[in-house]
Design an enzyme around this catalytic site. Structure first.
Site, mmCIF file in Angstrom:
data_model
loop_
_atom_site.group_PDB
_atom_site.id
_atom_site.type_symbol
_atom_site.label_atom_id
_atom_site.label_comp_id
_atom_site.label_asym_id
_atom_site.label_seq_id
_atom_site.Cartn_x
_atom_site.Cartn_y
_atom_site.Cartn_z
ATOM 1 N N ASP A 131 -0.973 7.219 -5.661
ATOM 2 C CA ASP A 131 -0.162 6.207 -5.267
ATOM 3 C C ASP A 131 1.131 6.683 -4.411
ATOM 4 O OD1 ASP A 131 0.436 2.814 -7.240
ATOM 5 O OD2 ASP A 131 0.555 3.682 -5.684
HETATM 6 C C1 GLC Z 1 1.433 0.189 -3.782
HETATM 7 C C2 GLC Z 1 0.957 -0.168 -4.954
HETATM 8 C C3 GLC Z 1 -0.746 -0.077 -5.090
HETATM 9 C C4 GLC Z 1 -1.316 0.524 -3.754
HETATM 10 C C5 GLC Z 1 -0.508 1.117 -2.904
HETATM 11 C C6 GLC Z 1 -1.138 0.615 -1.244
HETATM 12 O O1 GLC Z 1 2.632 1.131 -4.042
HETATM 13 O O2 GLC Z 1 0.973 0.688 -6.214
HETATM 14 O O3 GLC Z 1 -1.066 -0.992 -6.185
HETATM 15 O O4 GLC Z 1 -2.930 0.253 -3.733
HETATM 16 O O5 GLC Z 1 0.657 1.028 -2.740
HETATM 17 O O6 GLC Z 1 -0.926 -0.213 -1.042
#
Ligand code: GLC
Length: 754
Positions: free
Chosen positions: A296
């Site tokens: 993430d």
């Molecule tokens: C965020 C989220 C995730 C998302 C990613 C890209 O922090 O936790 O769900 O897909 O960043 O936007």
């Protein structure tokens, strides 16, 4: 009579058959399978890649932010692409923009390896559908699959290859803002929704330019954050992990999901980004996941903040050893990983494994055949937000609405009322219906609740609107005008709840009350003694106890997407009979959290009898405000004639559960019949109820249908004391209900020793 000639012929025939079988087996084993062709291609590419180029493939860079897509694509990014330092980008979209960046990657970099373009397409791309918690309340997997298919059509028409969806985190704490993005509190329902969304996104062939690579997230137990505070510590038992949080991901892997995103949180002391047991032992060795794992956002460097990594290099070492293959904008794999390899702390073999996984997905997407196949401006203009998609958005919204209460059958309203007052700060809000993660959705495409009501009523009806108060804040100056407007109306539609920015990522609330002074507004509107219907717009269960006790009709509308207003009006005026059911329990107060239906019985189960010492609060009812699976209809349904066969069975095979469902009311409607079981006596305590099946059945007035559930006995099993899955002999209680708390038929069957 022995016939030598016939015997010889038979022997020769048998010999012939064996020769044919052998030849086929031999040839098949030599036939180059698609897998070996792919591997050969990837290996031929890998041997030509420098270490830096390999690390580039493990780097996911952003080209914008959700609110400003493409906004961060600069010459610097283009140079990084040219140098093979980036393997994937997100928050970049549009056939032209992605074509330009893909052209640089393919025609200006040394090896011409195509980029993957990603976005959080979570509930629609430009045609925005109900938020996932809402469409889960439709209990209609086909509907949800079609929403994912349309999202894939639109996203791929705009150059996107990969979505960071479905979000399948079980959520039992409504304070957690991201409950809005998932499929609620139950592992069975969430597993069905995971499978159906992945099927919708990925279809049968990822190389089809209309299918989208999916990403099951956030692995794992992100919704178990203590206090419901986003990113907070998760400390759950192995049993809870295995029985509650892992099942939707196991279903996702079984469905062939191409990628998985590791979660920010720790699980019982080990951050997911560094969790070998879950990312490798469980995900790959036990379940056979063969896609790639993406971290993430910046989660690899955050291992330092978690306190398990000394520095960036150590964080990178932990992550890649655990099984993370791609680094989302942490830039550790792109930078520090080189030193780790050069100093021998990380073997290049490990990097090669990760690179193979990424290249294999690019190959499956068909990007090496035609890297520009998703950059089709013609498709973009014809397939994005076309009329068919918009009409379906209205259908999906209608099916996601849950009728929580309808005393004196005050609903549906007549369209020819003289005056309807629409009151509340969310009624004319065109932003909130999009919910969080609205991808390329735009407020200007939204039909608000007020718009929808105005479009629906007869020409002789006057719709009067007053905001009454803000969603948040304590300015009472507009309440009086709203009350006066209500006094002049034949009926009042009171739209209350949360702004869309009060749920989603980093949007946990300590309270489940209506924000601001909305409750005060509600009390004064109800005090007018006019017929009041409350529409809730919210991204989480709210403890609207006073409303439930004092307002005759309440519709749970969540955030329903671009045609929210039309769908709400369809239900409000009876053009559509609501059939949704709650995918998550509504607590009476935040103090009742966690409050979920599939709880254990304990030795002293909560009892309404306050003279007894039981597992209850002394100052609160023992039941939720609205239970899991709850949802009413404008008609009524009767459940009859439950038959369970066989009544005794060994642990293999299935039990057939049949009953008759009848529409005994005056309106056509849908009923979601739910199948729950309970293992009455087992070596491990079992939940008082566990959902094992559901069907949304459409019935006209007076119509009856036989509903059939085939229940594999295997699904009645659980993990024993040694955490081995087994099906124990014993009595399994069967409950058929209109909700988890409205059981209409009961029966049982016996599992016998095998
Ligand atoms: C965020 C989220 C995730 C998302 C990613 C890209 O922090 O936790 O769900 O897909 O960043 O936007």
């Amino acid at each position: 009579m022995y016939n030598k000639k016939r015997y010889t012929k038979r022997i020769l025939y048998i010999l012939f058959v064996y020769i044919i079988i052998f030849l086929n087996l031999f040839l098949y084993s030599k036939k180059p399978t698609a897998e070996s062709e792919t591997d050969r291609f990837i290996d031929s590419l890998l041997v030509r890649m420098t270490t830096e180029e390999k690390l580039g493939q493990l780097t996911l860079h952003r080209g914008g932010t959700l609110l400003s897509l493409n906004s961060l694509v600069t010459d610097n990014e283009k140079e990084l692409i040219r140098k093979g330092k980036i393997g994937a980008m997100f928050n970049v979209f549009g056939a032209e923009m992605t074509y330009e960046l893909q052209r640089i990657a393919v025609e200006e970099s040394r090896l011409g390896i195509p980029l993957i373009f990603a976005m959080d397409v979570v509930h629609g791309f430009k045609t925005i559908f109900p938020v996932p918690l809402a469409y889960t309340c439709s209990w209609d997997p086909q509907l949800v699959q079609k929403a994912a298919q349309i999202a894939a059509l639109e996203a791929t028409a705009s150059g996107i290859h990969w979505t960071f969806a479905p979000m399948i985190d079980i959520a039992r704490d409504p304070r957690w803002g991201r409950i809005v993005e998932g499929s609620g509190e139950d592992p069975f329902l969430a597993s069905v929704m995971a499978e159906t969304q992945i099927k919708g996104y990925q279809g049968d062939d990822l190389s089809d330019s209309r299918t989208l690579l999916a990403c099951a997230k956030h692995f794992v137990a992100y919704g178990g954050a203590i206090g419901g505070r986003d990113y907070n510590t998760v400390d759950v038992s192995e049993r809870t992990l295995q029985e509650i949080y892992l099942p939707p991901f196991k279903s996702a892997v079984k469905s062939g999901v191409g990628t998985i995103m590791s979660a920010f949180n720790e699980v019982s002391g080990i951050p997911m980004t560094a969790n070998n047991y879950l990312l490798t032992d469980v995900l790959r060795k036990s379940w056979g996941f063969d896609g790639f794992v993406v971290s993430d956002w910046n989660a690899i460097p955050e291992l330092i903040i978690h306190g398990v990594a000394r520095d960036r290099a150590h964080a990178g070492e932990l992550a890649i050893n655990a099984g993370v293959d791609m680094d989302m904008i942490g830039f550790i794999f792109q930078k520090e990983m080189l030193d780790l390899i050069n100093t021998g702390r990380i073997s290049e073999t490990l990097v090669n494994t990760a690179v193979r996984r990424v290249l294999k997905v690019k190959y499956r997407l068909g990007l090496f055949d035609d890297p520009y196949r998703y950059c089709d401006t013609r498709r973009e203009s014809s397939e994005v937000m076309n009329e068919g998609h918009i009409e379906f958005a209205r259908e999906a919204a209608r099916k996601s609405i849950v009728l929580l209460k309808n005393d004196q059958k005050i609903l549906p309203l007549r369209k020819d009322l003289k005056r309807i007052a629409v009151i509340g700060p969310l009624a004319d809000d065109n932003d909130s219906p999009l919910g969080s993660w609205f991808a390329a959705g735009e407020s200007r495409d939204v039909i608000s609740v007020l718009d929808g009501i105005q479009d629906a009523v007869s020409s002789g009806t006057t719709v009067m609107y007053e905001k009454g108060c803000d969603v948040e804040g304590y300015d009472e100056s507009s309440i009086k005008k709203a009350v006066n407007t209500a006094k002049n109306a034949d009926a009042v539609v009171l739209v209350l709840g949360e702004h869309y920015r009060m749920s989603g990522e980093a949007k946990s609330r300590s309270s489940l009350k209506l924000p601001g002074i909305q409750q005060k507004l509600a009390r004064q509107i109800v005090a007018t003694d006019k017929p009041v219907i409350v529409l809730l717009m919210n991204g989480r269960p709210l403890s609207v106890t006073w409303l439930a006790e004092n307002v005759p009709a309440i519709l749970e509308c969540w955030f329903l997407g671009v045609r929210m207003g039309s769908a709400v009006a369809d239900v409000l005026f009876g053009d559509y009979n609501p059939g949704g059911k709650l995918a998550v329990s509504f607590p009476r107060t935040v103090g009742q959290v966690p409050c979920y239906y599939n709880h254990k019985n304990t030795g002293r189960p909560a009892s309404p009898d306050k003279t007894k010492d039981t597992a209850r609060y002394i100052d609160l009812h023992i039941t939720p405000l609205f239970p899991f699976g709850h949802g009413l209809s404008y008609t009524q349904f009767k459940y009859n004639n439950l038959v369970i066969t066989p009544c005794k069975i060994r642990s293999e095979g299935s039990v057939q559960i049949v009953f008759e469902l009848e529409n005994i009311g005056e309106r056509t409607g849908d009923e979601v019949a739910q199948l729950y079981i309970r293992d009455i006596v087992a070596s491990i305590t079992r939940p008082v109820q566990a959902l094992k099946g559901f069907k949304r059945i459409h019935l006209t007035p007076g119509e009856k249908k036989n509903v059939i559930f085939e229940l594999p006995v295997e699904q009645c099993g659980f993990l024993d004391r040694e955490m081995n899955y087994l099906v124990e002999p014993g009595i399994i209680e069967v409950m058929i209900g209109s909700s988890s708390a409205d059981i209409r038929l009961k029966g049982h069957f016996e599992v016998q020793k095998s």
